[in-house]
Scaffold this active site. Structure first.
Site, PDB file in Angstrom:
ATOM      1  N   LYS A 202       0.814  -1.222   0.000  1.00 34.17           N
ATOM      2  CA  LYS A 202       0.000   0.000   0.000  1.00 34.17           C
ATOM      3  C   LYS A 202       0.844   1.267   0.000  1.00 34.17           C
ATOM      4  O   LYS A 202       0.343   2.326  -0.333  1.00 34.17           O
ATOM      5  CB  LYS A 202      -0.898   0.019   1.237  1.00 34.17           C
ATOM      6  N   GLY A 203       2.089   1.169   0.407  1.00 40.80           N
ATOM      7  CA  GLY A 203       2.917   2.374   0.520  1.00 40.80           C
ATOM      8  C   GLY A 203       2.921   2.857   1.956  1.00 40.80           C
ATOM      9  O   GLY A 203       1.887   2.833   2.633  1.00 40.80           O
TER      10      GLY A 203
ATOM     11  N   GLU B  97       4.439   8.002   3.958  1.00 45.97           N
ATOM     12  CA  GLU B  97       3.829   9.197   4.519  1.00 45.97           C
ATOM     13  C   GLU B  97       2.926   8.961   5.719  1.00 45.97           C
ATOM     14  O   GLU B  97       2.752   9.846   6.555  1.00 45.97           O
ATOM     15  CB  GLU B  97       3.076   9.945   3.406  1.00 45.97           C
TER      16      GLU B  97
HETATM   17 MO1  MOS Z   1       5.473  12.935  -0.837  1.00 48.90          MO
HETATM   18  S1  MOS Z   1       5.146  14.778   0.022  1.00 48.90           S
HETATM   19  O1  MOS Z   1       4.189  12.900  -1.970  1.00 48.90           O
HETATM   20  O2  MOS Z   1       6.948  13.082  -1.662  1.00 48.90           O
END
Ligand code: MOS
Length: 698
Positions: A655-656, A659
């Site tokens: 999923k990543g 962030e």
């Molecule tokens: Mo992240 S802020 O989409 O590199």
């Protein structure tokens, strides 16, 4: 059977090169005849340059050239206004890079930059965001392409009729991306072709932008970004350094190295916009939310529009039949805000997850239970099913691991010596996306394999994760696989951004490797000396993905100690539990997650761009005065994840997770501070005078 590399901890492939200093960053490649650039920032906030006198700079021994709008090579105006550098005399913000000195040494370039004389015609400026700014307007869309406003049901009527109401305004200041490696480029022109070694989050996009700016074919531009020392979003799109270095190299007809200074990272590269966010929640006495509204105000520049999607987080997070979100923007005489780790979700979650805590207190319900009661069954925004949604699993597991169960909910109830102790929780989510990419896989006659894709490892461990994924897709031990990334001559790929790098790249790599295995299955005889190569692209497959709500989730648990005399806040324990699909490499995944959480501590307690309206710029623009969390601010921090299979994402099920660690973490800290002290801080950072100066301070 699968070699099983995915899911196993593995140190970064390039780790030894990095720690021994042999990994080359953008301005570290040995090069004959190289020259050095130093950028000159504008000393006016708004106006025009009326005169530039380069002579004092040119008189400095070693200075070769002073580039400015009067003499710089011309660029195409059709790319991105931010990149149309040294082309006109307009000044849009203090610190805009308006000239570049090129010299034989970095010292001469720096001294030359100090000597350039610039006169300006100035106009009055407006640089401070306020909720009643006369310039507020409604943008057409918000980053990257979400609708500006949404509305379902009748928010106003449902909010008015609600038994329990929270109506609170939260403020976040400007935050500045500060990757360890600054924006930096070495540029050289040879026979009409441009070669740049550049620090960015995706060199396919940099190659495309440079080709357009200089009006040359894409294959006349090569961008090498083998090692990148961080970006946090600021390098997600080509920025000033690569354009200025390329202009200068053309002008002096020699290679040019340009690294922005630390001070120059505070502005020209973008930053997280300040926000003013009003959140309203209306529920019944049991905390079932009927009405939810999030109105966000942020800023952009006069150069180009960047509209942060601050309230988008609220569209899909918690259930409520009546809901509304809005975004308003004002154009100020400031640098253009841009992506910074979870743009939108990060400040938006601070507001919503704080408001949820306020609602829990108002209803007398545990904040975890409140979130469980407001779990949606389908995406409340689009009505699509979730590909998987394990927010509750994260909350429950986190509560157990953290020891939430015996919490006394009363604020200010726990004191240990001089410390007031409190705990807080917050939810988190981040979209799970992928972008079309291409890759090749090659079987070599010696039994080895080579996989190639223009992915970028900005320090995340992406190179290593992709290598593990390729090995499994080829069904061979990873030692037999070599991976090449970070060069625009490789198959084009999406950026390391939006937490979608690994999802995007692994998809293309997996398809190339699978296809190669098929071909090898039908292949008889020995391979030719160059091996057998197959190429794959995911453009069609990604376009055909069915609409669905795809998100990663998480829950943050925080314990703080607040000094009862001074108001000093210490984060004594922090635990994040995440649902991020398949975890490819536990070592690098954990460091992404705790890295995001640490930035959350920084956001909650330390970071704040302080803008002085008279001067029209941030006054704290270095690491002496812009505070970030250091090691001593992080006492105990842990990240873990729940097992999660999701077959509706991509072939690797990731999923990543770049962030989500920062999303919600500042709210969990603010909620813990409220629990410790009784003081609700609604404007970050939580500084001691906001606590010790408050009449409700316990
Ligand atoms: Mo992240 S802020 O989409 O590199």
């Amino acid at each position: 059977m699968s070699a099983g590399a995915v899911g196993r901890a593995h140190p970064r492939l390039e780790g030894p090169e990095k720690v021994t200093g042999t990994a080359r960053y953008a301005v570290e490649y040995p090069l004959e005849d190289v020259t050095y650039g130093w950028a000159v920032p504008a000393a006016a906030v708004r106006g025009r340059i009326t005169r530039i006198d380069p002579d004092p700079a040119l008189a400095v021994p070693g200075v070769l050239a002073v580039l400015h709008h009067g003499n710089a090579p011309r660029l195409s105006p059709d790319v991105e206004p931010e990149l149309y550098l040294l082309q006109d005399p307009a000044v849009h913000y203090r610190g805009q890079l308006v000239a570049l000195v090129v010299a034989e040494s970095i010292e001469a370039a720096r001294e030359g930059a100090r000597q350039v004389r610039i006169d300006y015609d100035t106009e009055p400026h407006s640089t401070v965001l306020t909720a009643d700014h006369p310039g507020l307007y409604r943008p057409e869309k918000v980053n990257p392409s979400y609708p500006t406003d949404t509305s379902e049901g009748d928010f106003d009527a449902a909010f008015d009729a609600a038994e329990v109401r929270v109506d609170a305004t939260y403020r976040t200041p400007a935050y500045h991306n500060n990757p360890m490696e600054p924006h930096a480029t070495t540029a050289q022109w040879r026979d009409g072709r441009l070669l740049v070694h550049d620090s960015n989050q995706g060199s396919t996009a940099v190659q495309a932008a440079l080709a357009e700016l200089f009006g040359i074919p894409r294959d006349s531009v090569r961008v090498i970004s083998e090692h990148v020392g961080g970006g946090f979003g600021s390098k997600g799109y080509p920025k000033a350094a690569v354009v200025l270095a390329s202009l200068a190299a053309r002008q002096v007809d020699r290679p040019v190295r340009l690294a922005l200074t630390r001070q120059q990272l505070f502005g020209p590269i973008g930053y997280r916009t300040p926000t003013i966010q009003r959140v309203r929640l209306g529920s019944d006495a049991d905390g079932r939310i009927a009405a939810i509204c999030h109105d966000a105000i942020s800023q952009t520049s006069t150069i180009t529009e960047f509209a942060e999607q601050t309230a988008v987080y609220t569209r899909s997070m918690y259930a409520a039949p009546h809901r509304r979100t809005t975004h308003r923007l004002v154009r100020l005489d400031v640098p253009t805000p841009f992506w910074m780790r979870a743009p939108g979700e990060c400040p938006g979650a601070y507001a919503l997850e704080s408001a949820m805590d306020e609602l829990a207190s108002a209803c007398g319900i545990d904040p975890i239970e409140l979130r469980v009661r407001n779990e949606p069954t389908v995406d409340p925004d689009q009505g699509h099913p979730f590909s998987s949604r394990n927010l509750v699993a994260c909350l429950i597991r986190g509560a157990r691991r953290f020891g939430w169960g015996d919490r006394d909910p009363r604020p200010g109830a726990r004191r240990e010596g001089r410390w007031l102790v409190g705990t807080g929780v917050a939810g988190a989510s981040y979209p799970a996306r992928a972008r079309a990419s291409a890759a090749t896989a090659t079987a070599l006659p010696d039994g080895g394999y080579l996989v190639r894709i223009n992915a970028t490892d900005i320090g995340t461990g992406a190179r290593t994760a992709l290598w593990q994924i390729a090995a499994d897709a080829l069904d061979v031990p990873p030692e037999r696989v070599t991976i090449r990334i970070g060069d625009s001559d490789l198959p084009p790929a999406g950026v390391a951004g939006g937490s979608m790098g690994t999802a995007s790249w692994s998809w293309a790599l997996t398809r190339a490797c699978q296809e190669l295995r098929d071909r090898l299955g039908h292949h008889s005889g020995s391979l030719p000396p160059e091996g057998l190569t197959v190429a794959a692209s995911t453009a069609d497959e990604i376009r055909a993905q069915k609409p669905m709500a795809r998100y990663a989730y998480g829950a943050h648990f925080v314990e703080v100690r607040v000094d009862a005399e001074t108001g000093e806040v210490r984060v004594s324990r922090m635990l994040g539990v995440f649902a991020v699909g398949r975890v490819v490499n536990p070592t690098t995944a954990r460091s992404q997650l705790i890295g995001g959480m640490t930035m959350g501590i920084s956001m909650a307690l330390h970071e704040e761009g302080l803008l002085d309206e008279r001067y029209g710029d941030w006054v704290n623009h270095d690491f002496a005065t812009y505070h970030i969390a250091g090691c001593a601010d992080v006492e105990q921090i842990e990240a873990e994840w729940v097992a999660e299979e999701d077959s509706d994402l991509n072939p690797t099920g990731v999923k990543g997770l770049g962030e989500i660690g920062i999303v919600g973490s500042a709210a969990a800290i603010a909620n813990a501070v409220r629990h410790a002290t009784g003081v609700r801080v609604r404007d970050l950072p939580i500084r001691l005078e906001k606590l010790a100066g408050s009449s409700s301070f316990t």
